[in-house]
Design a protein around this motif. Structure first.
Motif, PDB file in Angstrom:
ATOM      1  N   ILE A   1      29.523  70.771 116.299  1.00 22.34           N
ATOM      2  CA  ILE A   1      28.604  69.640 116.394  1.00 22.34           C
ATOM      3  C   ILE A   1      27.525  69.932 117.446  1.00 22.34           C
ATOM      4  O   ILE A   1      26.336  69.659 117.240  1.00 22.34           O
ATOM      5  CB  ILE A   1      29.376  68.349 116.740  1.00 22.34           C
ATOM      6  CG1 ILE A   1      30.446  68.060 115.694  1.00 22.34           C
ATOM      7  CG2 ILE A   1      28.426  67.175 116.864  1.00 22.34           C
ATOM      8  CD1 ILE A   1      29.940  67.647 114.362  1.00 22.34           C
ATOM      9  N   VAL A   2      27.942  70.538 118.574  1.00 18.69           N
ATOM     10  CA  VAL A   2      26.957  70.909 119.599  1.00 18.69           C
ATOM     11  C   VAL A   2      25.960  71.906 119.029  1.00 18.69           C
ATOM     12  O   VAL A   2      24.741  71.773 119.227  1.00 18.69           O
ATOM     13  CB  VAL A   2      27.671  71.500 120.837  1.00 18.69           C
ATOM     14  CG1 VAL A   2      26.661  72.121 121.780  1.00 18.69           C
ATOM     15  CG2 VAL A   2      28.461  70.435 121.547  1.00 18.69           C
TER      16      VAL A   2
ATOM     17  N   GLY B   1      25.066  72.249 115.968  1.00 23.33           N
ATOM     18  CA  GLY B   1      24.170  71.536 115.061  1.00 23.33           C
ATOM     19  C   GLY B   1      23.067  70.829 115.823  1.00 23.33           C
ATOM     20  O   GLY B   1      21.891  70.885 115.437  1.00 23.33           O
ATOM     21  N   SER B   2      23.430  70.185 116.939  1.00 26.47           N
ATOM     22  CA  SER B   2      22.410  69.484 117.713  1.00 26.47           C
ATOM     23  C   SER B   2      21.402  70.465 118.309  1.00 26.47           C
ATOM     24  O   SER B   2      20.195  70.203 118.335  1.00 26.47           O
ATOM     25  CB  SER B   2      23.059  68.683 118.843  1.00 26.47           C
ATOM     26  OG  SER B   2      24.256  68.128 118.417  1.00 26.47           O
TER      27      SER B   2
ATOM     28  N   LEU C   1      19.123  71.494 115.678  1.00 26.57           N
ATOM     29  CA  LEU C   1      18.176  70.407 115.435  1.00 26.57           C
ATOM     30  C   LEU C   1      17.032  70.471 116.443  1.00 26.57           C
ATOM     31  O   LEU C   1      15.857  70.328 116.095  1.00 26.57           O
ATOM     32  CB  LEU C   1      18.941  69.097 115.589  1.00 26.57           C
ATOM     33  CG  LEU C   1      18.511  67.856 114.824  1.00 26.57           C
ATOM     34  CD1 LEU C   1      18.447  68.175 113.368  1.00 26.57           C
ATOM     35  CD2 LEU C   1      19.511  66.747 115.084  1.00 26.57           C
ATOM     36  N   ALA C   2      17.398  70.716 117.715  1.00 26.98           N
ATOM     37  CA  ALA C   2      16.382  70.788 118.754  1.00 26.98           C
ATOM     38  C   ALA C   2      15.446  71.965 118.517  1.00 26.98           C
ATOM     39  O   ALA C   2      14.224  71.843 118.679  1.00 26.98           O
ATOM     40  CB  ALA C   2      17.042  70.917 120.121  1.00 26.98           C
TER      41      ALA C   2
ATOM     42  N   PRO D   1      20.528  72.804 110.613  1.00 26.74           N
ATOM     43  CA  PRO D   1      21.499  71.987 111.355  1.00 26.74           C
ATOM     44  C   PRO D   1      22.572  71.399 110.448  1.00 26.74           C
ATOM     45  O   PRO D   1      23.722  71.246 110.871  1.00 26.74           O
ATOM     46  CB  PRO D   1      20.643  70.873 111.964  1.00 26.74           C
ATOM     47  CG  PRO D   1      19.276  71.409 111.990  1.00 26.74           C
ATOM     48  CD  PRO D   1      19.158  72.308 110.816  1.00 26.74           C
TER      49      PRO D   1
ATOM     50  N   PHE E   1      26.639  70.890 111.011  1.00 24.99           N
ATOM     51  CA  PHE E   1      27.245  69.559 110.977  1.00 24.99           C
ATOM     52  C   PHE E   1      28.306  69.473 109.886  1.00 24.99           C
ATOM     53  O   PHE E   1      29.389  68.933 110.108  1.00 24.99           O
ATOM     54  CB  PHE E   1      26.177  68.487 110.761  1.00 24.99           C
ATOM     55  CG  PHE E   1      25.341  68.232 111.975  1.00 24.99           C
ATOM     56  CD1 PHE E   1      25.916  68.126 113.229  1.00 24.99           C
ATOM     57  CD2 PHE E   1      23.965  68.102 111.876  1.00 24.99           C
ATOM     58  CE1 PHE E   1      25.154  67.898 114.360  1.00 24.99           C
ATOM     59  CE2 PHE E   1      23.180  67.876 113.004  1.00 24.99           C
ATOM     60  CZ  PHE E   1      23.780  67.777 114.248  1.00 24.99           C
TER      61      PHE E   1
END
Lengths: 191, 246
Positions: free
Chosen positions: A173-174, A176-177, A180-181, B203, B207
């Motif tokens: 999850i980290v 993925g974030s 995203l950034a 991403p 996820f």
């Protein structure tokens, strides 16, 4: 010069190897528990990337044109030998550094980021100098992603994470974030 | 009894070594050889091997399926060859020999796909050649094929590739469904469904796998809580302990 700079920034931020292309995930999750080891791993990967880029330029210029179907095999053999040579050289020249890098060096052979760099350099048709900047940028981007990940994991070591999200779930999850950034950099260049 | 991979297992498998099935010298039946890799020791979802292709090419079901088949071909044929040649390969040069054998089959599958299904080959891009450095394949050669008879190695390779294919289809299905509202290119979501574009972007890969791992460990913990499975040796602290205390 401007073009070389663009290649560097594009490889390190916009098209970050780990967070945009998903290569080199094994060390990204495996060696990202401590910032200090992450920095060392990043340095080792960058060095191997630079050597690989030089080797690929050489192979494509002199050896591979008549036998294109041997490309993959020769790349992987060259990478494996380079890592072996680098390991011996580091062991001879700087035993301290060798002890610090420890098990990371031999593991780089099976790091897909290295092979990807070679294939990508060939597919894009980068010349010698462009290849060097591409390798430096990719190495810098890999190190950046690894250090960011390690900092977050180290910082959240004492956080109360729900039991189901221990370890890998949390790390994914980290990641993925972070990815995203990094997508925010995508407007940096039009090409 | 398979338990959750310990931290050390994860680190070891992340290093592409003989990770995952550490207890590899335990005798197993042929049936176990075949079925083990499918779910209980699923390469992606449990052992966390071969994550690069699993995350990179699963933005649609079709790409995931093609990648799974290509990897299966390489894994089964290289397991067959490594297992047949295991007495000829010197121990010191085994990793390089495995990599050479794998690279040969990857070249075959790469050229085959470029000739027969050029659009799929273009969509997968460099991830077909990257099968060479897939930790899962090298791991199976080192941990299984190089010390077992040919038939069992092939069974093991088939099971593991099936597990890999299942994981890719699961991820590809979820990402395509959420990201573009369709499955295999056919629209299945209601027309007022707004696609979550992020799921087909990088991403979304992280996820999706994160969510799947969370769901798996949730079921595992629930089973442990209701006592249907053996209790983990160290009770994980966090939400569940608080609930138990309350």
């Amino acid at each position: 010069m401007g073009e070389l700079f663009a290649i560097f920034i594009s490889a390190s931020l916009v098209n970050n190897f780990v967070l945009a292309y998903f290569v080199g995930l094994c060390p990204f999750f495996g060696v990202s528990r401590q910032v200090s080891t992450a920095v060392r791993m990043g340095g080792a990967v960058t060095a191997v990337m630079l050597l690989t880029s030089l080797a690929v330029s050489f192979l494509e210029a002199f050896l591979l044109p008549p036998v294109p179907f041997l490309r993959l095999i020769s790349y992987i053999v060259v990478i494996a030998s380079l890592v072996q040579i680098l390991e011996m050289a580091v062991k001879k020249l700087s035993p301290v550094l060798f002890r610090e890098l420890g098990i990371f060096l031999p593991l780089i052979t099976t790091n897909c980021a290295i092979l990807y760099l070679g294939l990508f350099q060939y597919a894009r048709g980068y010349d010698f100098l462009q290849g060097i900047f591409f390798a430096l940028g990719a190495g810098a981007g890999f190190t950046l992603a690894l250090v960011l990940m390690a900092s977050i994991r180290q910082g959240s070591e004492l956080a109360s994470v729900p039991a189901i999200a221990r370890d890998m779930g949390f790390a994914l999850i980290v990641a993925g974030s972070l990815s995203l950034a990094f997508m925010g950099f995508s407007g940096l260049f039009s090409s | 009894m398979p338990t959750a991979p310990t931290t050390q297992d994860v680190v070891r498998s992340a290093h592409c070594g003989t990770g995952g099935s550490a207890a590899l010298l335990v005798e197993t039946t042929r049936r176990q050889d075949l079925l083990r890799g499918v779910w209980k020791e699923n390469p992606v979802l449990v052992q966390l091997l071969g994550l690069c292709p699993a995350l990179a090419v699963t933005n649609t079901v079709r790409n995931g399926f093609a990648m799974g088949l290509a990897t299966a071909f390489v894994l089964v044929s290289s397991s067959f060859f490594v297992s047949s040649l295991k007495r000829l390969i010197p121990h010191e040069a085994r990793i390089s020999s495995f990599v050479l054998i794998i690279a040969t089959f990857v070249t075959v599958v790469d050229i085959f796909m470029a000739a027969m299904v050029p659009d799929v080959s273009k969509a997968l891009g460099p991830f077909v050649p990257l099968i060479v450095v897939n930790c899962m394949i090298l791991g199976r050669q080192e941990a299984f094929a190089s010390r077992r008879p040919v038939r069992r190695s092939v069974l093991d390779a088939t099971g593991t590739s099936t597990g890999f294919l299942i994981a890719l289809l699961l991820m590809g299905g979820f990402r395509e469904l959420m990201g573009s509202g369709s499955l295999l290119g056919v629209r299945v979501m209601p027309h007022n469904f707004e696609p979550w574009v992020i799921m087909v972007l990088p991403p979304g890969g992280f996820f999706t796998l994160g969510f799947i791992l969370l769901a798996l460990s949730w079921t595992r913990l629930r089973k442990a809580e209701t006592g249907r499975m053996t209790r983990p040796r160290r009770w994980p602290h966090g939400v569940l302990t608080e609930r138990r205390a309350a």
